[in-house]
Write a protein that holds these residues in place. Structure first.
Motif, PDB file in Angstrom:
ATOM      1  N   GLU A   1      45.860  59.641  45.643  1.00  0.00           N
ATOM      2  CA  GLU A   1      45.143  58.363  45.728  1.00  0.00           C
ATOM      3  C   GLU A   1      44.352  58.108  44.456  1.00  0.00           C
ATOM      4  O   GLU A   1      44.241  56.963  44.000  1.00  0.00           O
ATOM      5  N   GLY A   2      43.794  59.166  43.861  1.00  0.00           N
ATOM      6  CA  GLY A   2      43.058  59.007  42.610  1.00  0.00           C
ATOM      7  C   GLY A   2      43.962  58.494  41.501  1.00  0.00           C
ATOM      8  O   GLY A   2      43.555  57.650  40.696  1.00  0.00           O
ATOM      9  N   LYS A   3      45.196  58.982  41.457  1.00  0.00           N
ATOM     10  CA  LYS A   3      46.154  58.522  40.450  1.00  0.00           C
ATOM     11  C   LYS A   3      46.430  57.030  40.613  1.00  0.00           C
ATOM     12  O   LYS A   3      46.509  56.285  39.623  1.00  0.00           O
ATOM     13  N   ALA A   4      46.558  56.594  41.867  1.00  0.00           N
ATOM     14  CA  ALA A   4      46.799  55.169  42.117  1.00  0.00           C
ATOM     15  C   ALA A   4      45.590  54.331  41.719  1.00  0.00           C
ATOM     16  O   ALA A   4      45.732  53.233  41.163  1.00  0.00           O
ATOM     17  N   LEU A   5      44.394  54.853  41.977  1.00  0.00           N
ATOM     18  CA  LEU A   5      43.183  54.118  41.616  1.00  0.00           C
ATOM     19  C   LEU A   5      43.032  53.999  40.104  1.00  0.00           C
ATOM     20  O   LEU A   5      42.564  52.977  39.596  1.00  0.00           O
ATOM     21  N   VAL A   6      43.411  55.039  39.383  1.00  0.00           N
ATOM     22  CA  VAL A   6      43.343  54.990  37.922  1.00  0.00           C
ATOM     23  C   VAL A   6      44.231  53.862  37.389  1.00  0.00           C
ATOM     24  O   VAL A   6      43.849  53.131  36.468  1.00  0.00           O
ATOM     25  N   THR A   7      45.408  53.704  37.989  1.00  0.00           N
ATOM     26  CA  THR A   7      46.305  52.612  37.577  1.00  0.00           C
ATOM     27  C   THR A   7      45.659  51.256  37.821  1.00  0.00           C
ATOM     28  O   THR A   7      45.717  50.359  36.964  1.00  0.00           O
ATOM     29  N   VAL A   8      45.025  51.111  38.986  1.00  0.00           N
ATOM     30  CA  VAL A   8      44.358  49.844  39.310  1.00  0.00           C
ATOM     31  C   VAL A   8      43.228  49.567  38.327  1.00  0.00           C
ATOM     32  O   VAL A   8      43.099  48.447  37.797  1.00  0.00           O
ATOM     33  N   LEU A   9      42.407  50.563  38.056  1.00  0.00           N
ATOM     34  CA  LEU A   9      41.269  50.385  37.154  1.00  0.00           C
ATOM     35  C   LEU A   9      41.726  50.114  35.721  1.00  0.00           C
ATOM     36  O   LEU A   9      41.098  49.327  34.999  1.00  0.00           O
ATOM     37  N   THR A  10      42.810  50.758  35.313  1.00  0.00           N
ATOM     38  CA  THR A  10      43.339  50.515  33.965  1.00  0.00           C
ATOM     39  C   THR A  10      43.815  49.075  33.825  1.00  0.00           C
ATOM     40  O   THR A  10      43.594  48.427  32.792  1.00  0.00           O
ATOM     41  N   ASN A  11      44.439  48.558  34.874  1.00  0.00           N
ATOM     42  CA  ASN A  11      44.892  47.162  34.840  1.00  0.00           C
ATOM     43  C   ASN A  11      43.711  46.192  34.748  1.00  0.00           C
ATOM     44  O   ASN A  11      43.761  45.193  34.017  1.00  0.00           O
ATOM     45  N   ILE A  12      42.652  46.482  35.488  1.00  0.00           N
ATOM     46  CA  ILE A  12      41.470  45.618  35.445  1.00  0.00           C
ATOM     47  C   ILE A  12      40.831  45.667  34.055  1.00  0.00           C
ATOM     48  O   ILE A  12      40.407  44.649  33.508  1.00  0.00           O
ATOM     49  N   THR A  13      40.776  46.869  33.484  1.00  0.00           N
ATOM     50  CA  THR A  13      40.219  47.022  32.133  1.00  0.00           C
ATOM     51  C   THR A  13      41.019  46.204  31.115  1.00  0.00           C
ATOM     52  O   THR A  13      40.447  45.558  30.228  1.00  0.00           O
ATOM     53  N   SER A  14      42.332  46.217  31.262  1.00  0.00           N
ATOM     54  CA  SER A  14      43.181  45.444  30.348  1.00  0.00           C
ATOM     55  C   SER A  14      42.904  43.948  30.489  1.00  0.00           C
ATOM     56  O   SER A  14      42.867  43.219  29.480  1.00  0.00           O
ATOM     57  N   LYS A  15      42.708  43.487  31.714  1.00  0.00           N
ATOM     58  CA  LYS A  15      42.402  42.072  31.937  1.00  0.00           C
ATOM     59  C   LYS A  15      41.077  41.687  31.286  1.00  0.00           C
ATOM     60  O   LYS A  15      40.954  40.610  30.689  1.00  0.00           O
ATOM     61  N   MET A  16      40.084  42.577  31.387  1.00  0.00           N
ATOM     62  CA  MET A  16      38.782  42.293  30.776  1.00  0.00           C
ATOM     63  C   MET A  16      38.897  42.241  29.260  1.00  0.00           C
ATOM     64  O   MET A  16      38.301  41.363  28.611  1.00  0.00           O
ATOM     65  N   ASN A  17      39.650  43.152  28.689  1.00  0.00           N
ATOM     66  CA  ASN A  17      39.852  43.128  27.233  1.00  0.00           C
ATOM     67  C   ASN A  17      40.548  41.843  26.798  1.00  0.00           C
ATOM     68  O   ASN A  17      40.257  41.291  25.734  1.00  0.00           O
ATOM     69  N   GLN A  18      41.473  41.371  27.642  1.00  0.00           N
ATOM     70  CA  GLN A  18      42.183  40.142  27.320  1.00  0.00           C
ATOM     71  C   GLN A  18      41.252  38.931  27.362  1.00  0.00           C
ATOM     72  O   GLN A  18      41.332  38.036  26.511  1.00  0.00           O
TER      73      GLN A  18
ATOM     74  N   CYS B   1      32.997  29.366  27.638  1.00  0.00           N
ATOM     75  CA  CYS B   1      32.323  30.664  27.488  1.00  0.00           C
ATOM     76  C   CYS B   1      31.672  31.082  28.800  1.00  0.00           C
ATOM     77  O   CYS B   1      31.696  32.259  29.168  1.00  0.00           O
ATOM     78  N   THR B   2      31.115  30.121  29.511  1.00  0.00           N
ATOM     79  CA  THR B   2      30.514  30.422  30.824  1.00  0.00           C
ATOM     80  C   THR B   2      31.568  30.896  31.807  1.00  0.00           C
ATOM     81  O   THR B   2      31.357  31.870  32.549  1.00  0.00           O
ATOM     82  N   GLN B   3      32.725  30.235  31.838  1.00  0.00           N
ATOM     83  CA  GLN B   3      33.803  30.638  32.731  1.00  0.00           C
ATOM     84  C   GLN B   3      34.315  32.031  32.393  1.00  0.00           C
ATOM     85  O   GLN B   3      34.640  32.829  33.283  1.00  0.00           O
ATOM     86  N   ALA B   4      34.377  32.329  31.093  1.00  0.00           N
ATOM     87  CA  ALA B   4      34.820  33.668  30.683  1.00  0.00           C
ATOM     88  C   ALA B   4      33.850  34.731  31.169  1.00  0.00           C
ATOM     89  O   ALA B   4      34.254  35.805  31.637  1.00  0.00           O
ATOM     90  N   ALA B   5      32.555  34.453  31.069  1.00  0.00           N
ATOM     91  CA  ALA B   5      31.545  35.409  31.539  1.00  0.00           C
ATOM     92  C   ALA B   5      31.647  35.609  33.044  1.00  0.00           C
ATOM     93  O   ALA B   5      31.522  36.738  33.550  1.00  0.00           O
ATOM     94  N   LEU B   6      31.889  34.533  33.778  1.00  0.00           N
ATOM     95  CA  LEU B   6      32.036  34.643  35.236  1.00  0.00           C
ATOM     96  C   LEU B   6      33.282  35.439  35.607  1.00  0.00           C
ATOM     97  O   LEU B   6      33.265  36.233  36.556  1.00  0.00           O
TER      98      LEU B   6
END
Length: 314
Positions: free
Chosen positions: A166-183, A292-297
């Motif tokens: 389950e931890g391995k699956a969670l790491v994949t989920v968190l990595t995807n979220i991190t990529s979205k934030m960087n984008q 910029c406000t929408q990006a912060a939200l």
């Protein structure tokens, strides 16, 4: 390997009760989220002596989570059937009826009915459930202890494998979220200078209009000077978002490094979620445009999604 705090494992062992009778012992180990390591045990009387050993092996393997051990046992029916012949000749075998206890119960019932003539007689079920009527071998304490510890250790191993998966699956989920934030950051950061320039143009227009409103020769009044000062201060605060973007990217890099590492990371990531949320809030408060406000939200929403998942990591 990074593990989650939720998981399940089970294992079984057999315990000899004597006279050819065998009990099947089943031990389950469950874990859910918890800030610290919290152990609980729901064991039958025969297995309680194993609690200290189970507690020790668990604390050596886990650092966080609410972990509960449960155990139950029942007579192995196949062994029961094969040993039926022994039950009639062995007074200690399971299912053997104690003639002495039965006679004593019969005598007791007759005496009670002499005093209470209207009292009904005991049923077969009540007789068989009377303490001591049917022999119930329990086996040796050492046997129960060894079987419970072995089954508990195996159940804990299965639990840890479940948590790692389950931890391995969670790491994949968190990595995807991190990529979205960087984008999100990559999309909005280059546009900030343009937004600042537009804001500066609006501020200049407002100041020019205020100055034009003053009568020639009277100079700039104190009220207008105060307004200019406030606008300049506000402008200086709002244009300085480079530091927030830098910290956001640094925190996200730290998150990614933690996710690719080993060992417990839950508490560290939880702290990083607080830092990310703080920077996103500051970015929102300094916003000079709707985009910029929408990006912060959007960043705050992604951080919240990540925080929910981080709570599951050890």
């Amino acid at each position: 390997m990074i593990s989650s705090m939720t998981g399940y494992g089970s294992a079984s062992r057999q315990v000899s009760l004597g006279a050819g009778v065998v009990a099947d012992l089943q031990v389950e180990c469950r874990a859910v989220n918890s800030r610290f390591l919290d152990l609980g045990f729901r064991l039958p009387d025969e297995c309680r002596a194993a609690e200290p050993a189970l507690r020790e092996i668990t604390t050596q393997s886990l650092s966080r989570g609410k972990v509960e051990f449960r155990a139950a046992w029942r007579i192995n029916q196949s062994n029961h059937s094969s040993a039926t012949g022994a039950f009639h000749s062995d007074s200690h075998a399971l299912g053997a009826i104690s003639k002495e206890r039965l006679d004593a119960l019969y005598t007791l019932q007759e005496r009670a009915q002499d005093i209470f003539p209207k009292a009904r007689e005991l049923s077969i079920g009540e007789i068989l459930r009377w303490p001591g009527i049917v022999a119930e071998p329990r086996g040796e304490e050492e046997g129960w202890l060894a079987a419970t510890v072995e089954a508990g250790r195996a159940a804990l191993d299965a639990l840890m494998k479940s948590r790692q998966a389950e931890g391995k699956a969670l790491v994949t989920v968190l990595t995807n979220i991190t990529s979205k934030m960087n984008q999100v950051i990559a999309n909005i950061e280059p546009k900030v200078p343009e937004y600042v320039a537009q804001y500066q143009e609006k501020l200049t227009e407002r100041l020019s209009e205020s100055l034009a409103a003053q009568e020639l020769g009277k100079g700039i009044g104190s009220e207008l000077m105060e307004r200019i000062r406030q606008e300049v201060v506000l402008y200086a605060v709002r244009i300085d978002v480079a530091e927030e973007f830098a910290r956001l990217k640094t925190h996200l890099n730290t998150v990614q490094t933690a996710l690719t590492g080993k060992g417990p990371v839950g508490k560290r990531l939880d702290f990083l979620m607080q830092e990310l949320n703080r920077e996103a809030n500051t970015l929102s408060s300094k916003s000079v445009s709707e985009e910029c406000t929408q990006a912060a939200l959007e960043l705050k929403l992604l951080i919240e999604q990540m925080r929910e998942q981080v709570q599951n990591l050890e």
